[in-house]
Design an enzyme around this catalytic site. Structure first.
Site, PDB file in Angstrom:
ATOM      1  CB  SER A 153      -0.946  -0.048   1.209  1.00 27.55           C
ATOM      2  OG  SER A 153      -1.916   0.950   1.137  1.00 27.55           O
ATOM      3  CG  HIS A 176      -4.628  -1.982  -1.888  1.00 26.77           C
ATOM      4  ND1 HIS A 176      -5.194  -0.852  -1.343  1.00 26.77           N
ATOM      5  CD2 HIS A 176      -3.758  -2.458  -0.965  1.00 26.77           C
ATOM      6  CE1 HIS A 176      -4.697  -0.645  -0.145  1.00 26.77           C
ATOM      7  NE2 HIS A 176      -3.816  -1.594   0.104  1.00 26.77           N
TER       8      HIS A 176
END
Length: 274
Positions: A153, A176
């Site tokens: 992330s 993501h």
């Protein structure tokens, strides 16, 4: 504390060769004085350890000074990146209010030649992660990052913010979309807000690595790589093939590369001063 004061006073009696036997409560042997001193020092050490745990000073590790190859500053970014909201005490965190002053100090310390950043993070607060990433990218010294375990992330911008990046063969990266509490959908305004934040992350990754924006978005919204989620899991060599990370390597590779960058930086500075 009262016993310690009495012990200190009695110690002076020994030095002067005199002792008032009539004073009640004073210790009778000098070895007990030493015990009191040891207790005091032990108590101070406990305080120091608590300070380390409370303020994150354990993240700050330096090698010895006067290394002919260059003095390296080591910074660990582990656990979850903690931002404006304080996380649970059971959660291992890297607090941005601790890391930012360290980086500012490094940038101003002329005795430090380069920075090695060790990453093992699940991500965390977006703004805090981007703030740290921007500081690393503009610190004005050679920097190298090494991913051990994972950099997921918001850990991706942190990994690519350095002059050169490494990832261990077994380490992973998860890319993501930005989400809140595990969700992406919401009102149109919320979607637009998240979209703007996502653009900031994508632009930063693109400008500090060799991957293109289109490919980042493809990986970010892939529905085939993660179970019941959107995004992509990249393992070691895959992150290098996608041109997010520069090389596969370990600690020795990262340190040697940093020494190499420090040498180049020194030569450039010499040319500038001529």
């Amino acid at each position: 504390m009262e016993h310690f004061k009495k012990a200190e006073k009695f110690k002076s009696y020994f030095k002067n060769g005199t002792k008032n036997d009539n004073e009640v409560g004073y210790v009778e042997r000098e070895d007990f004085i030493n015990q009191e001193v040891d207790k005091k020092n032990a108590k101070e050490n406990v305080v120091d350890n608590n300070e380390i745990e409370k303020y994150g000073k354990i993240n700050e590790i330096k090698v010895e000074k006067n290394n002919p190859k260059g003095n390296i500053y080591y910074l660990n970014i582990i656990g979850q990146i903690e931002g404006h909201m304080q996380l649970s005490e059971n959660t291992k965190t890297t607090k941005y209010e601790h890391v930012i002053p360290q980086l500012v100090g490094v940038s101003q310390d002329k005795t430090i030649d380069g920075v090695l950043i060790i990453l093992n993070t699940v991500g965390g607060d977006v703004e805090a992660g981007l703030a740290i990433s921007e500081l690393i990218a503009n610190i004005g010294k050679p920097t190298v990052s090494l991913i051990l375990g994972g950099a997921h992330s918001i850990g991706i911008p942190l990994a690519v913010s350095t002059s050169h990046s490494f990832i261990a063969e077994s380490a992973t990266m998860i890319i993501h979309p930005v989400r809140l509490n595990g969700t992406v959908t919401g009102s149109p305004q919320t979607y637009e807000y998240f979209n703007k934040i996502q653009e900031r992350i994508v632009r930063f990754i693109e400008s500090h690595s060799n991957i293109k924006e289109k490919r980042i978005n493809e990986l970010m919204f892939d529905t085939t790589k993660l179970l019941s989620d959107v995004g992509s899991l990249l393992i070691g060599e895959e992150a290098v093939k996608e041109k997010i990370i520069n090389d596969i390597g370990g600690l020795n590779d990262a340190v040697n590369k940093l020494y190499e960058l420090i040498d180049v930086d020194r030569k450039n500075k010499k040319r500038e001063t001529k």
